[in-house]
Enzyme design. Structure first.
Site, PDB file in Angstrom:
ATOM      1  N   ARG A 133      64.134  16.355  48.641  1.00 29.73           N
ATOM      2  CA  ARG A 133      63.730  16.385  47.766  1.00 29.73           C
ATOM      3  C   ARG A 133      61.666  16.064  47.724  1.00 29.73           C
ATOM      4  O   ARG A 133      61.265  15.545  47.115  1.00 29.73           O
ATOM      5  CB  ARG A 133      64.122  15.853  46.467  1.00 29.73           C
ATOM      6  N   CYS A 134      61.848  16.680  48.839  1.00 28.60           N
ATOM      7  CA  CYS A 134      60.251  16.681  49.011  1.00 28.60           C
ATOM      8  C   CYS A 134      59.888  17.918  50.627  1.00 28.60           C
ATOM      9  O   CYS A 134      61.173  18.428  51.054  1.00 28.60           O
ATOM     10  CB  CYS A 134      59.900  15.278  49.904  1.00 28.60           C
TER      11      CYS A 134
END
Lengths: 807, 164
Positions: free
Chosen positions: A385-386
């Site tokens: 999630r980045c």
């Protein structure tokens, strides 16, 4: 001329459900009734089930594999080993990072949980029986789980397949367990700046190994039709087109004979970017057996074998004047990549975009060096999630700022404030080579400070410290500050590719004669709500109601080629392609409208859902009327139909940013914490659907909370994964998850067609340092500089204990 | 392994299925009865994606043998809506953005359904505690809690209207 009473313009805008409105999601009607279609829901006649024999050892030679007993088990159809895959040259596969990885163990195993044999059976129970019956004779080898020890002169050679002394995919390898050294910035100038500075802070910042752990694990269903020669592959793929290309290159099946389908995906968070042995084995097994073969990993396999995230040891130095103006930043990373370098990064960036680590600050000179290292741990290194290694970078700089504030004896909020890149400096060239597109950090920061009542919080904190020192209380208050800058939307094709495929994205739109539409994109939603939000972009761009637009993704036979969804690239890249394709539709619609209204093309203009004659708003043609005309009239000089496709190559990345503040109470004696407030201000540029944005922020913050406060993939010294189930791997429940307050500013991206920057990953990037800084800040008055995440109850207690607070 | 016939009452319908004694209920529901609501998310009873209702209790169907459910009344998310309308919880989850990827949603809604039978007037804390056996990786729970509290209010309003 139109007869109907015209709707109010605001009503027409509201009917569109276009950009900026909190449109309810179209996906939810299916999902709330259990009508999703995830990979494990795919059922085909005669389908078989495949499952892996996995290594119990982290490092061992395989002396023999005996599959005879397994093959005799009722229901077992086949057992594949590396020896079976070798003639097809599929016992190894290329990784996304330019390395190669064993599909099935070839002579040795390099991490616990590694795939050794693939049992294919009539159902999953028979497959499990088959696995039990496979006999593997292992000879244990010395295990390395520490990347620093891996680089010792006498460390055991992990990758015997790599030629000694030969270069790797990213340049020279200086040691047999070394993968690459990747550098950015000016080392000499930076060292000079730091060595001659008034104040220097030095710290080792460790961002521990963790895992994206989506609720749905990875899986695939391969179906090779020997009559048509077509392979259909359903799978949990965040990049279905890339999977098709890779599958074609690996198998030799021509690409037009491969159809890859990503059905509904139960969360990805980076875990589903990688290419895994299970995918390859399901394909081979389908080719071998002539039947569809399903492989779905269980949770233990997911946590132990498919891509982990982080595991960065970041040694930093930051320097400043005595007034606190930063003069230089240096970082050396020892990156533990596990047994194979299977990081999911654009090809030219083996450390991802880690060199965004100057963060939100105007730092005149900086240097970054990243050493990739092999160990006996699972391969991976995905962006959980980045954007690629951006959360590592944000955590590093936001910790270094805090440590510098301690060194300067300054308030950390003020230190940030005096070093922010000013609004008038954008577009801003960072010392490590990026061009930040836009930002207004001071406005965001001031808004955040005011929202939480920062000055009062500091007073309360000081009072609590005094009360503690007087022996009246055992509680502390931590104020966790973060101002992060992300870099998302990879990316310009000139420097970003995955396995040679440029990182553009695409949208194809077909307007139907009756004025509804279908749009297909090269991305794939894993819960982000693309079917809802991309229709909103289009509604605003082409004046057709979002409710009349179907958005489809994930089927490579129908969707235009795209690089998929990860690194917050869907809105920056595919969202831009959607807007651009919409504008092509609009341009053609303008010609049709002008013809219908018997005026020159330039004499009509777009207005919400129609083209009107300039200066005569009562004369217009709605998009619905124009769509019909496109199919039923011969219009001179205009082709029939109303369709468009756009492949968008972004000129730059986008740079979302945000100001997060966590207020946390800590009990010194028990190590427990209570998040009293978590305030998150995000600036993602133009906001497409505020409801969806808030939902994304809540979810990302919860992942950040987990990572900072308890979630990790941990190994013991002989390479046993100690966190292979949800009993050990922390996922917060509704009961322990904090309540969030969201806020925003809007600084559009100047180069994006609709000014949007992407938001899905910001809360993970900004949230981790905010929670971690809160813990550190609580102990600042007692001398804490740095402690390692995750800050679970034991570690917080231990921190207090080491500071002598239990005496 | 020898298979045994058992009767399962699922969503109001009685079905006879042949199962091995070791077959987990989740697999019977998904593979034999072709339900797609209950999902598998772990194998340790932690995630709750497989939650169904059995005889008025929330049960994780991944850690129960199918034979243990023989003769019991089983309700899955597919059984919550009436022929005419979705259940209030289903519309409330959509209204308040209580789901994203949708994988936990059937289990979450099934659990919430039982929770509201157990406690029709829950506080936020009651809901957070009552749903703690169901993990969600996308939403951070805030909007799930909101959805359940709103559904409780709506159900109570409907009940009052029916009694009036």
């Amino acid at each position: 001329m139109n007869e109907k009473a015209p709707l109010d313009r605001d009503e027409r805008i509201s009917n569109l459900k276009g950009m900026g409105c909190s449109r309810k999601r179209v996906e939810d009607v299916r999902f709330t009734q259990g009508r999703g279609n995830y990979v494990d829901d795919v059922k085909l006649p005669g389908m078989l089930f495949g499952d892996f024999v996995r290594s119990p050892y982290a490092h061992a030679r395989i002396k023999s594999i005996d599959t005879e007993a397994a093959k005799a088990i009722p229901g077992v159809i086949a057992v594949l080993t590396a020896a079976d895959l070798a003639p097809l040259n599929l016992h190894w596969m290329p990784t996304l990072a330019g390395d190669k990885q064993m599909v099935l163990a070839d002579g040795k195993v390099l991490f616990q949980g590694q795939e050794v044999a693939f049992v294919v059976a009539e159902d999953r129970y028979a497959a499990a029986d088959g696995i039990e019956a496979v006999v593997v004779d292992y000879e244990e080898l010395p295990v390395i789980t520490d990347p620093f020890k891996a680089l010792a002169d006498d460390a055991v050679v992990l990758r015997e397949d790599l030629e000694a002394g030969a270069d790797g995919a990213h340049g020279p390898r200086r040691h047999h367990n070394h993968i690459f050294l990747w550098e950015a910035g000016d080392k000499t100038t930076t060292e000079q700046a730091i060595d001659s500075a008034d104040v220097v802070a030095e710290e080792m910042v460790y961002y521990h190994r963790t895992h994206p752990c989506p609720l749905e694990t990875c899986g695939s269903v391969a179906s090779m039709d020997k009559i048509t020669g077509k392979l259909t592959l359903w799978g949990t793929f965040q990049a279905p087109h890339v999977v098709r290309t890779v599958a074609s290159l690996l198998s030799g099946i021509e690409e037009h004979n491969i159809r890859v389908i990503s059905p509904d995906i139960g969360g990805g968070f980076g875990n589903k970017v990688g290419v895994y042995p299970g995918y390859v084995c399901s394909i081979v097994a389908s080719i071998v057996t002539g039947k569809p073969v399903k492989w779905v990993e269980d949770r233990m396999e997911n946590l132990m074998a498919t891509a982990f995230a982080r595991d960065y040891w970041m040694k930093g130095r930051i320097s400043a004047t005595k007034e606190g103006k930063i003069t230089g930043l240096e970082c050396h990373v020892t990156a533990d990549h596990g047994a194979f370098d299977a990081c999911a990064d654009p090809t030219k960036f083996p450390a991802g975009f880690f060199h965004i680590c100057t963060g939100s600050y105007d730092i005149p000179t900086a240097y970054v060096g990243v050493d990739g290292v092999y160990t006996n741990k699972a391969p991976g290194g995905v962006a959980y999630r980045c954007s690629f290694r951006v959360t590592e970078a944000a955590y590093f700089i936001e910790r270094m700022i805090e440590v510098l504030a301690i060194e300067l004896d300054m308030d950390a909020a003020e230190l940030r404030r005096i070093n922010f890149i000013r609004q008038d400096q954008f577009p801003y060239q960072s010392a490590l080579g990026w061009e930040y597109d836009s930002g207004d950090y001071h406005t965001a920061w001031d808004k955040a400070m005011a929202a939480v009542g920062y000055d009062d919080l500091r007073k309360e904190q000081a009072e609590m410290v005094e009360a503690f020192k007087r022996g009246e209380s055992r509680k502390l208050l931590g104020i966790g500050l973060t101002h992060f800058t992300e870099i998302v939307g990879a990316g310009p094709v000139k420097n970003c590719d995955i396995l040679g495929m440029g990182m553009f994205d695409s949208c194809e739109i077909r307007i139907h004669p009756t004025g509804s539409a279908i749009a297909r994109l090269g991305t794939i939603s894993q819960g982000q709500g693309h079917a809802t939000t991309f229709a909103q972009i289009l509604a605003t761009e082409i004046g057709i109601q979002a409710d009349s637009i179907t958005v489809e993704e994930g089927d490579t036979d129908t969707a235009p080629y795209g690089l998929g969804t990860y690194g917050s690239r869907s809105t920056p890249v595919a969202g831009a392609a959607t807007a651009m394709a919409g504008r092509k539709i609009r341009a053609k619609a303008q010609m049709i409208a002008a013809y219908l209204l018997e005026v020159h093309d330039d004499d009509v203009e777009f207005d919400v859902d129609r083209f009107v004659v300039k200066g005569a708003p009562e004369r217009f043609k709605t998009m619905k009327e124009i769509a019909y005309a496109a199919y039923n009239q011969a219009i001179p000089g205009v082709e029939p139909g109303l369709e468009a496709v756009s492949y968008y190559d972004p000129p730059n990345m986008t740079y979302p940013f945000g100001a997060y503040i966590c207020v946390m109470e800590i009990d010194v004696d028990t190590g427990t914490h209570h998040v009293r407030q978590m305030y998150a201000l995000d600036d993602c540029g133009t906001r497409i659907n505020p409801m969806v944005i808030d939902g994304q922020v809540h979810g990302g913050l919860t992942e950040a909370y987990a990572i900072a406060m308890g979630q990790e993939i941990a190994y013991d010294e002989i390479g046993n994964c100690k966190t292979g189930t949800l009993m050990d791997f922390f996922i917060p429940t509704s009961f322990e998850t904090p309540h969030y307050t969201t806020d925003h500013t809007v600084t559009p991206s100047p180069h994006h067609p609709i000014g949007a920057k992407g938001v899905g990953e910001s809360p993970n990037v900004g949230g981790v340092p905010a929670f971690s800084n809160a813990v550190h800040d609580a102990f600042r008055a007692f001398g804490l500089r740095q402690s390692h995440m995750p800050h679970d109850q034991w570690r917080i207690w231990e921190t207090a204990n080491k500071l002598g607070m239990h005496a | 392994m020898k298979k045994t016939p058992i009767e399962l009452n699922v969503n109001g319908q009685t079905r006879t299925v042949l199962v091995e004694p070791r077959e987990l209920l989740i697999h019977t529901l998904r593979e034999q009865l072709e339900l797609t609501g209950p999902h598998v998310g772990c194998e340790t009873s932690h995630c709750g994606a497989c939650t169904v209702e059995i005889d008025g209790r929330s049960v994780k169907s991944c850690t129960l043998f199918a034979v243990q459910a023989a003769g019991a009344e089983i309700t899955t998310v597919e059984g919550l809506a009436s022929p005419d309308a979705l259940h209030v919880l289903q519309t409330s989850f959509r209204e308040h953005h209580g789901l994203q990827c949708g994988y936990c949603t059937p289990g979450m809604i099934t659990r919430a359904h039982r929770l509201l039978q157990e406690n029709p007037n829950p506080t936020e804390e009651d809901v957070r505690f009552g749903l703690a056996g169901n993990l969600c990786r996308c939403t951070g729970y805030q909007n799930i809690v909101k959805s359940v509290l709103a559904a409780a209010e709506e159900l109570n309003t409907q009940k009052e209207a029916a009694q009036a």
